[in-house]
Design a protein around this motif. Structure first.
Motif, PDB file in Angstrom:
ATOM      1  N   GLN A 286      49.502  35.669  32.408  1.00  0.00           N
ATOM      2  CA  GLN A 286      48.580  36.278  33.366  1.00  0.00           C
ATOM      3  C   GLN A 286      47.138  35.820  33.149  1.00  0.00           C
ATOM      4  O   GLN A 286      46.286  36.043  34.009  1.00  0.00           O
ATOM      5  CB  GLN A 286      48.638  37.810  33.252  1.00  0.00           C
ATOM      6  N   ILE A 287      46.873  35.198  32.011  1.00  0.00           N
ATOM      7  CA  ILE A 287      45.503  34.809  31.667  1.00  0.00           C
ATOM      8  C   ILE A 287      44.931  33.755  32.620  1.00  0.00           C
ATOM      9  O   ILE A 287      43.780  33.872  33.051  1.00  0.00           O
ATOM     10  CB  ILE A 287      45.412  34.324  30.212  1.00  0.00           C
ATOM     11  N   PRO A 288      45.693  32.707  32.997  1.00  0.00           N
ATOM     12  CA  PRO A 288      45.127  31.740  33.965  1.00  0.00           C
ATOM     13  C   PRO A 288      44.665  32.418  35.251  1.00  0.00           C
ATOM     14  O   PRO A 288      43.609  32.083  35.791  1.00  0.00           O
ATOM     15  CB  PRO A 288      46.279  30.768  34.206  1.00  0.00           C
ATOM     16  N   GLY A 289      45.447  33.375  35.753  1.00  0.00           N
ATOM     17  CA  GLY A 289      45.050  34.091  36.963  1.00  0.00           C
ATOM     18  C   GLY A 289      43.775  34.890  36.752  1.00  0.00           C
ATOM     19  O   GLY A 289      42.920  34.966  37.651  1.00  0.00           O
ATOM     20  N   PHE A 290      43.639  35.493  35.566  1.00  0.00           N
ATOM     21  CA  PHE A 290      42.419  36.234  35.242  1.00  0.00           C
ATOM     22  C   PHE A 290      41.214  35.294  35.244  1.00  0.00           C
ATOM     23  O   PHE A 290      40.156  35.616  35.792  1.00  0.00           O
ATOM     24  CB  PHE A 290      42.561  36.904  33.872  1.00  0.00           C
ATOM     25  N   ILE A 291      41.358  34.128  34.617  1.00  0.00           N
ATOM     26  CA  ILE A 291      40.265  33.155  34.560  1.00  0.00           C
ATOM     27  C   ILE A 291      39.878  32.698  35.958  1.00  0.00           C
ATOM     28  O   ILE A 291      38.694  32.647  36.309  1.00  0.00           O
ATOM     29  CB  ILE A 291      40.655  31.952  33.677  1.00  0.00           C
ATOM     30  N   GLU A 292      40.875  32.374  36.762  1.00  0.00           N
ATOM     31  CA  GLU A 292      40.598  31.904  38.132  1.00  0.00           C
ATOM     32  C   GLU A 292      39.858  32.964  38.945  1.00  0.00           C
ATOM     33  O   GLU A 292      38.909  32.653  39.673  1.00  0.00           O
ATOM     34  CB  GLU A 292      41.907  31.515  38.816  1.00  0.00           C
ATOM     35  N   GLN A 293      40.277  34.226  38.821  1.00  0.00           N
ATOM     36  CA  GLN A 293      39.629  35.301  39.578  1.00  0.00           C
ATOM     37  C   GLN A 293      38.217  35.546  39.070  1.00  0.00           C
ATOM     38  O   GLN A 293      37.291  35.773  39.860  1.00  0.00           O
ATOM     39  CB  GLN A 293      40.453  36.586  39.469  1.00  0.00           C
TER      40      GLN A 293
END
Length: 333
Positions: free
Chosen positions: A143-150
């Motif tokens: 889930q971390i890549p999605g957090f970074i992108e957001q």
């Protein structure tokens, strides 16, 4: 992240609740929730005289209740925020009388970090009855890549999947650290700009050439020379490249390669959905599958598990990082 989203949506539609009990091991998200409620529960002009910040180490439950029962000054609402409330764990049950009959003009926010209330206790049941409990658990690694992108999007920037995963591989799952490092770039990257590996290398300190992302790429290509260059950089800079992180990422990569081998449909969209990865990285997994037959991948995964035990000192007198990294290359290549 879903919990934080629900708080925002509910506050915007229905207004603030009289009590918020924010608990769990993800301290960063608790802090973000407190900040959002504090900013949006009342007008800024009224908040100056009606926001009270307390700390669990310094107050008692009686003091919190006493302040929460007071009336606001020149406003229809006041905020009482109790930070580090986990230090009140022995007496938190005493809050039950207030929770059952809260002051309508008070928004009481309890930030109860790193711990969870016992669901069998009366205080938990009373809070739950008023829909006051929000639990924040750490995000899963995927889930971390999605957090970074957001997060990058919220800052008004653009980022591609490769740069996202470069940050992920270096900063790990510490959301507070990710926030802090990206905030540094606000001084140099204007709104609408693109976050690039060059900016990351210069201002965050991640080498765009020698990192776990590039190691994974070199392993997929079975490029022994490049793998050795990266490994050498790692054991020369152990603090920035801990072995446990490298081993975890390599193990994840070969697990995905094994999963790819087990799929009947190798269409990129299907692979991305089944493996839970960005379609951008399907090519890398497919390349790894071509270069490492299933039998070899099985042996690699077994070797990585043994290497994990060695890194923890099981059955050995201790290995330094250089020895562990060299053995990793030997077992994989």
């Amino acid at each position: 992240m879903e919990e934080l989203k629900k708080i925002r949506e509910d506050l915007n539609i229905n207004g603030p609740k009289p009590v918020y009990f924010l608990m769990g091991t993800e301290a960063y998200l608790i802090d973000q929730a407190v900040a959002y409620i504090e900013k949006n529960a009342m007008d800024e002009a009224q908040s100056a005289f009606n926001t009270h910040i307390l700390y669990g180490k310094e107050v008692s439950i009686d003091q919190i209740i006493g302040l929460a029962k007071q009336y606001p000054f020149g406003s229809d609402r006041q905020l009482v925020i109790v930070r580090e409330a986990q230090h009140l764990s022995r007496t938190i049950d005493q809050l039950i009388s207030y929770v059952q009959n809260p002051q309508p003009s008070t928004v009481l926010i309890i930030a109860y970090k790193y711990q969870l209330l016992d669901k069998r206790k009366a205080i938990y049941k009373a809070l739950s009855k008023n829909d006051a409990v929000v639990t924040f658990n750490p995000l899963y690694d995927n889930q971390i890549p999605g957090f970074i992108e957001q997060f990058v999007k919220n800052l008004g920037w653009h980022i591609n999947p490769q740069t996202t995963h470069l940050l992920h591989s270096y900063l790990g799952t510490d959301l507070g650290k990710i926030h802090k490092e990206l905030e540094k770039l606000k001084l140099v990257l204007p709104a609408g700009g693109t976050l690039t590996p060059q900016l990351i290398e210069e201002y965050i300190g991640i080498s765009k050439e020698f990192n776990n992302f590039e190691l994974k790429k070199a392993l997929a290509e079975r490029n022994t020379q490049q793998v050795m260059r990266i490994i050498q950089y790692f054991y020369q800079n152990p603090k920035e490249n801990p072995f446990v992180v490298t081993l975890s990422i390599v193990h994840q990569f070969f697990t995905q390669v094994m999963q790819y081998h087990c799929l009947n449909d190798h269409q990129p969209k299907t692979v991305a959905a089944q493996l839970g990865i960005n379609p951008f990285f399907v090519g890398e997994i497919a390349l790894g599958a071509r270069n490492y037959p299933m039998k070899k991948v099985s042996l690699v995964l077994h070797s990585l598990r043994l290497l994990d035990l060695k890194g923890k000192g099981v059955g050995t007198q201790g290995f330094d990082q250089e020895q562990l990294l060299k053995e990793l290359v030997y077992q994989v290549m």
